[in-house]
Design a protein around this motif. Structure first.
Motif, PDB file in Angstrom:
ATOM      1  N   GLU A  83       0.403  -1.158   0.029  1.00 41.68           N
ATOM      2  CA  GLU A  83      -0.144   0.257   0.231  1.00 41.68           C
ATOM      3  C   GLU A  83       0.908   1.335   0.096  1.00 41.68           C
ATOM      4  O   GLU A  83       0.425   2.109  -0.557  1.00 41.68           O
ATOM      5  CB  GLU A  83      -0.754  -0.347   1.085  1.00 41.68           C
ATOM      6  N   LEU A  84       2.416   0.789   0.683  1.00 39.24           N
ATOM      7  CA  LEU A  84       2.827   1.972   0.828  1.00 39.24           C
ATOM      8  C   LEU A  84       3.058   2.592  -0.756  1.00 39.24           C
ATOM      9  O   LEU A  84       3.791   3.909  -1.308  1.00 39.24           O
ATOM     10  CB  LEU A  84       4.073   2.273   1.296  1.00 39.24           C
ATOM     11  N   LEU A  85       3.754   1.014  -1.452  1.00 35.56           N
ATOM     12  CA  LEU A  85       4.202   1.886  -3.161  1.00 35.56           C
ATOM     13  C   LEU A  85       3.083   2.197  -3.329  1.00 35.56           C
ATOM     14  O   LEU A  85       3.688   3.013  -4.145  1.00 35.56           O
ATOM     15  CB  LEU A  85       4.500   0.618  -3.357  1.00 35.56           C
ATOM     16  N   ARG A  88       3.365   6.495  -1.034  1.00 32.85           N
ATOM     17  CA  ARG A  88       4.185   6.955  -1.436  1.00 32.85           C
ATOM     18  C   ARG A  88       5.394   6.020  -1.878  1.00 32.85           C
ATOM     19  O   ARG A  88       6.324   5.316  -1.139  1.00 32.85           O
ATOM     20  CB  ARG A  88       4.484   7.597  -0.138  1.00 32.85           C
ATOM     21  N   PRO A  89       5.288   6.178  -2.866  1.00 35.05           N
ATOM     22  CA  PRO A  89       6.389   5.054  -3.666  1.00 35.05           C
ATOM     23  C   PRO A  89       7.874   5.477  -3.735  1.00 35.05           C
ATOM     24  O   PRO A  89       8.720   4.512  -3.073  1.00 35.05           O
ATOM     25  CB  PRO A  89       6.166   5.540  -5.223  1.00 35.05           C
ATOM     26  N   SER A  90       8.743   6.104  -3.408  1.00 39.26           N
ATOM     27  CA  SER A  90       9.547   6.661  -3.060  1.00 39.26           C
ATOM     28  C   SER A  90      10.131   6.209  -1.893  1.00 39.26           C
ATOM     29  O   SER A  90      11.340   5.522  -1.786  1.00 39.26           O
ATOM     30  CB  SER A  90       9.951   8.236  -3.418  1.00 39.26           C
ATOM     31  N   ASP A  91       9.506   6.380  -0.771  1.00 42.51           N
ATOM     32  CA  ASP A  91       9.435   5.815   0.920  1.00 42.51           C
ATOM     33  C   ASP A  91       9.450   4.576   0.627  1.00 42.51           C
ATOM     34  O   ASP A  91      10.224   3.874   0.440  1.00 42.51           O
ATOM     35  CB  ASP A  91       8.568   6.325   1.840  1.00 42.51           C
ATOM     36  N   TYR A  92       8.523   3.888  -0.616  1.00 39.88           N
ATOM     37  CA  TYR A  92       8.732   2.211  -0.138  1.00 39.88           C
ATOM     38  C   TYR A  92       9.852   2.097  -0.617  1.00 39.88           C
ATOM     39  O   TYR A  92      10.743   1.059  -0.220  1.00 39.88           O
ATOM     40  CB  TYR A  92       7.742   2.345  -1.611  1.00 39.88           C
ATOM     41  N   PHE A  93      10.353   2.405  -2.197  1.00 38.04           N
ATOM     42  CA  PHE A  93      11.692   1.486  -2.684  1.00 38.04           C
ATOM     43  C   PHE A  93      12.654   2.282  -1.438  1.00 38.04           C
ATOM     44  O   PHE A  93      14.193   1.345  -1.978  1.00 38.04           O
ATOM     45  CB  PHE A  93      11.735   2.818  -3.989  1.00 38.04           C
ATOM     46  N   GLU A  94      12.750   3.058  -0.827  1.00 35.95           N
ATOM     47  CA  GLU A  94      13.945   3.626   0.119  1.00 35.95           C
ATOM     48  C   GLU A  94      14.286   2.253   1.141  1.00 35.95           C
ATOM     49  O   GLU A  94      15.024   1.995   1.898  1.00 35.95           O
ATOM     50  CB  GLU A  94      13.673   4.932   0.946  1.00 35.95           C
ATOM     51  N   TYR A 109       1.097   4.373  10.905  1.00 39.62           N
ATOM     52  CA  TYR A 109       0.452   4.230  11.392  1.00 39.62           C
ATOM     53  C   TYR A 109      -1.334   5.400  11.174  1.00 39.62           C
ATOM     54  O   TYR A 109      -0.649   6.868  11.886  1.00 39.62           O
ATOM     55  CB  TYR A 109       1.030   4.584  12.825  1.00 39.62           C
ATOM     56  N   SER A 110      -1.519   5.368  10.578  1.00 41.02           N
ATOM     57  CA  SER A 110      -2.889   5.824  10.340  1.00 41.02           C
ATOM     58  C   SER A 110      -3.837   5.367   9.636  1.00 41.02           C
ATOM     59  O   SER A 110      -3.255   4.070   9.400  1.00 41.02           O
ATOM     60  CB  SER A 110      -2.835   7.341   8.536  1.00 41.02           C
ATOM     61  N   ASP A 111      -4.609   5.627   9.377  1.00 39.70           N
ATOM     62  CA  ASP A 111      -6.267   4.796   8.293  1.00 39.70           C
ATOM     63  C   ASP A 111      -6.243   4.507   7.304  1.00 39.70           C
ATOM     64  O   ASP A 111      -6.694   3.613   6.689  1.00 39.70           O
ATOM     65  CB  ASP A 111      -7.499   5.278   9.099  1.00 39.70           C
ATOM     66  N   ASP A 112      -5.273   4.954   6.207  1.00 44.49           N
ATOM     67  CA  ASP A 112      -4.890   5.082   5.316  1.00 44.49           C
ATOM     68  C   ASP A 112      -4.696   3.585   5.278  1.00 44.49           C
ATOM     69  O   ASP A 112      -4.369   2.928   3.997  1.00 44.49           O
ATOM     70  CB  ASP A 112      -3.395   5.940   4.209  1.00 44.49           C
ATOM     71  N   TYR A 113      -3.872   2.413   5.931  1.00 49.93           N
ATOM     72  CA  TYR A 113      -3.200   1.224   5.353  1.00 49.93           C
ATOM     73  C   TYR A 113      -4.003   0.785   6.739  1.00 49.93           C
ATOM     74  O   TYR A 113      -4.393   0.780   7.670  1.00 49.93           O
ATOM     75  CB  TYR A 113      -1.857   1.482   5.950  1.00 49.93           C
ATOM     76  N   THR A 114      -3.887  -0.481   5.704  1.00 53.33           N
ATOM     77  CA  THR A 114      -4.652  -2.349   6.473  1.00 53.33           C
ATOM     78  C   THR A 114      -3.986  -2.991   7.375  1.00 53.33           C
ATOM     79  O   THR A 114      -5.131  -2.768   8.671  1.00 53.33           O
ATOM     80  CB  THR A 114      -5.202  -2.650   5.560  1.00 53.33           C
ATOM     81  N   PHE A 115      -3.003  -2.320   7.386  1.00 51.24           N
ATOM     82  CA  PHE A 115      -2.240  -3.233   9.053  1.00 51.24           C
ATOM     83  C   PHE A 115      -1.218  -2.253   8.972  1.00 51.24           C
ATOM     84  O   PHE A 115      -0.526  -1.431   8.652  1.00 51.24           O
ATOM     85  CB  PHE A 115      -1.954  -4.338   8.255  1.00 51.24           C
ATOM     86  N   VAL A 128      11.899 -11.141   4.350  1.00 55.79           N
ATOM     87  CA  VAL A 128      10.839 -11.760   4.334  1.00 55.79           C
ATOM     88  C   VAL A 128      10.066 -10.929   3.406  1.00 55.79           C
ATOM     89  O   VAL A 128       9.139 -11.289   2.306  1.00 55.79           O
ATOM     90  CB  VAL A 128      10.659 -13.105   4.603  1.00 55.79           C
ATOM     91  N   SER A 129       8.986  -9.682   4.598  1.00 54.85           N
ATOM     92  CA  SER A 129       8.009  -9.230   4.159  1.00 54.85           C
ATOM     93  C   SER A 129       8.100  -8.545   2.796  1.00 54.85           C
ATOM     94  O   SER A 129       7.669  -7.741   2.013  1.00 54.85           O
ATOM     95  CB  SER A 129       8.073  -8.082   5.640  1.00 54.85           C
ATOM     96  N   ARG A 130       9.657  -7.686   2.517  1.00 54.96           N
ATOM     97  CA  ARG A 130       9.508  -7.193   1.885  1.00 54.96           C
ATOM     98  C   ARG A 130       9.461  -8.094   0.377  1.00 54.96           C
ATOM     99  O   ARG A 130       8.713  -7.408  -0.693  1.00 54.96           O
ATOM    100  CB  ARG A 130      11.390  -6.579   1.577  1.00 54.96           C
ATOM    101  N   ILE A 131       9.996  -9.005   0.530  1.00 53.67           N
ATOM    102  CA  ILE A 131       9.754 -10.446  -1.051  1.00 53.67           C
ATOM    103  C   ILE A 131       8.561 -10.661  -1.255  1.00 53.67           C
ATOM    104  O   ILE A 131       7.063  -9.850  -1.863  1.00 53.67           O
ATOM    105  CB  ILE A 131      10.188 -11.530   0.039  1.00 53.67           C
ATOM    106  N   THR A 132       7.496 -10.929   0.323  1.00 51.22           N
ATOM    107  CA  THR A 132       6.044 -10.637   0.015  1.00 51.22           C
ATOM    108  C   THR A 132       5.366  -9.532  -0.380  1.00 51.22           C
ATOM    109  O   THR A 132       4.330  -8.947  -0.973  1.00 51.22           O
ATOM    110  CB  THR A 132       5.615 -10.676   1.308  1.00 51.22           C
ATOM    111  N   SER A 133       6.017  -8.409   0.126  1.00 54.74           N
ATOM    112  CA  SER A 133       4.763  -6.512  -0.666  1.00 54.74           C
ATOM    113  C   SER A 133       5.290  -7.071  -2.309  1.00 54.74           C
ATOM    114  O   SER A 133       3.561  -7.039  -2.989  1.00 54.74           O
ATOM    115  CB  SER A 133       5.766  -5.628   0.120  1.00 54.74           C
ATOM    116  N   VAL A 134       5.855  -8.003  -2.360  1.00 54.35           N
ATOM    117  CA  VAL A 134       5.827  -8.136  -4.360  1.00 54.35           C
ATOM    118  C   VAL A 134       4.722  -8.604  -4.316  1.00 54.35           C
ATOM    119  O   VAL A 134       4.482  -8.813  -5.965  1.00 54.35           O
ATOM    120  CB  VAL A 134       7.220  -8.460  -5.057  1.00 54.35           C
ATOM    121  N   VAL A 135       5.366  -9.536  -3.850  1.00 59.86           N
ATOM    122  CA  VAL A 135       4.163 -11.007  -4.368  1.00 59.86           C
ATOM    123  C   VAL A 135       3.054 -10.756  -3.858  1.00 59.86           C
ATOM    124  O   VAL A 135       1.202 -10.582  -4.847  1.00 59.86           O
ATOM    125  CB  VAL A 135       4.453 -12.289  -3.654  1.00 59.86           C
TER     126      VAL A 135
END
Length: 460
Positions: A83-85, A88-94, A109-115, A128-135
């Motif tokens: 969802e960050l991708l 806020r794509p720049s923060d995601y890639f960072e 930590y806001s209502d914009d994100y599911t978890f 592993v979570s980084r890999i999961t974000s792509v999958v």
């Protein structure tokens, strides 16, 4: 309707669509390569079906039996990153390229994100979570489709190992398939969104690249990428796997160089020299990587294993823990405890240890493995068995890898719940070793039988 915070009815609506798509893909690949004469592809669709079945079972067990667990947190974090991708794509890639500074996580930590994001203090789990974000993108942001997609990605590493083994042992395609894909623990624990799926697949890619590059001398960039990527993944997921992988593969390379030497004395002498050199080179390489291995560096791994083992023996795990005994944190101490640690890593929980359904299933599997080992040594002479291991350099590697890996897990884990999962990367290689050794033992027996018959005929 939400069934759990990470699984909904939509998961079950999308599930058959993903099954159909992946199955059609498998059938198409199978037909294409069978027409090219690649006979091993007759098992391709069955391998994917087993992997998807394991993935679905894994997702359901964790969602409704365990009711949560690490896989849920990997998924939650992966989805938050996904969802960050899109926001806020720049923060995601960072974050993805390694700058996981805690200040970056306030975005979640806001209502914009599911978890919220889990694992921010555990760099290995967070990888592993980084890999999961792509999958998760390819899993439509849903838990079960993401788990299925994760399993298919892991499948490719397993398939490359299978192709490699079929090239070496073309007469054992069925046995090789069973060892790599059909061992129940492997099919279940290495099909979900977990470290173990990534670990086993990375081991397979490493061996595929190492075999083609170092053993067959095919100097192709593709094999270099496979090796480097696999080592990078291990450094970021489970660095201790390298303790079993690097020295063992260098010993494999050393012994494979001796195939042209038939003289037993010359071969034996050179084997001892090259195996020693391979072992030293492997541990030297691990020492060079110590800065990247953190708590798993050579000088800290024993201390780390003792901390983990003590934690898993806490009162909270009572009834689900075991103890292989105390030992000195020295080479002598580890050697003295090695048989118990290896036995625990390969064959426990036993039927006497069973406390729940998961342990019971694992205990049945372990009993079968122990039976196969005992049967091997009961039916054939020990000298022939060790001769085959000595002659088949890849079997020597697989035995070293599986025994050393089992030793590492048995030494550091004292909880059955963790043990049944963490030992899974060793199981395919142990079973492969048993099948290959038994095949060559049987060939040796047939050869001896024909020789005896020939001698009888000549004597008459």
């Amino acid at each position: 309707m939400i069934l759990r915070d990470f699984i909904e009815v939509y998961d079950f609506l999308l599930f058959p669509i993903y099954i159909i798509v992946f199955s059609l893909f498998a059938i198409a690949f199978k037909k294409k390569y069978l027409l090219q004469g690649k006979d091993e592809y007759r098992y391709f669709d069955l391998g994917i079906i087993i992997k998807m079945t394991g993935a679905f079972a894994f997702a359901i067990v964790y969602a409704f039996y365990y009711k949560d667990g690490d896989t849920g947190n990997y998924y939650r974090t992966g989805k938050a990153l996904m969802e960050l991708l899109f926001t806020r794509p720049s923060d995601y890639f960072e974050i993805m390229i390694g700058n996981a500074h805690p200040n970056r996580f306030y975005y979640f930590y806001s209502d914009d994100y599911t978890f919220p994001v889990f694992w921010s203090n555990d760099k290995y789990a967070f990888f592993v979570s980084r890999i999961t974000s792509v999958v998760t993108i390819f899993g439509a942001g849903r838990f079960i489709p993401t788990t299925l997609t994760f399993s298919i990605i892991g499948f490719w590493g397993n398939w490359k190992l299978y192709q490699m083994m079929c090239e070496i042992y073309p007469k054992l395609k069925r046995q090789l398939f069973i060892a790599i894909f059909a061992v129940p623990s492997t099919a279940f624990w290495t099909s979900g969104i977990m470290k173990d799926t990534v670990t086993l697949s990375a081991v397979c890619w490493y061996l595929y690249g190492f075999y083609n590059l170092m053993i067959k001398r095919k100097f192709n960039w593709y094999y270099w990428v496979a090796i480097i990527a696999a080592v990078y993944i291990h450094l970021n997921v489970k660095p201790y796997v390298l303790y079993a992988l690097l020295p063992g593969s260098l010993i494999w390379l050393s012994t494979s160089l001796l195939d042209k030497y038939n003289a037993s004395f010359t071969r034996s002498l050179l084997t001892m020299i090259l195996v020693s050199m391979g072992s030293v080179a492997g541990f030297f390489a691990l020492s060079l990587l110590s800065d990247k291995m953190g708590d798993y560096a050579v000088d800290r791994v024993l201390e780390k294993s003792e901390v983990v083992r003590s934690d898993l023996k806490r009162e909270a795990y009572r009834g689900n823990s075991f103890d292989i005994g105390e030992y000195d944190k020295s080479i002598t101490g580890m050697i003295s405890i090695a048989p118990k640690a290896i036995f625990a890593g390969l064959f426990r929980p036993s039927l006497l240890d069973v406390r729940n359904v998961v342990m019971f299933i694992s205990a049945i599997e372990n009993t079968v493995l122990l039976y196969l080992l005992i049967r091997l040594f009961w039916r054939y002479k020990w000298g022939i068995i060790f001769k085959i291991i000595y002659q088949q350099s890849i079997v020597m590697f697989m035995m070293i890898f599986s025994l050393f890996f089992s030793f590492s897990v048995g030494l550091s884990i004292s909880n059955f719940g963790s043990l049944v999962r963490l030992k899974t990367p060793a199981l395919p290689f142990f079973v492969l070793s048993l099948f290959i050794i038994e095949y060559f033992c049987e060939q040796e027996r047939i050869k001896q039988f024909h020789y005896i018959e020939f001698e009888k005929e000549n004597n008459h």
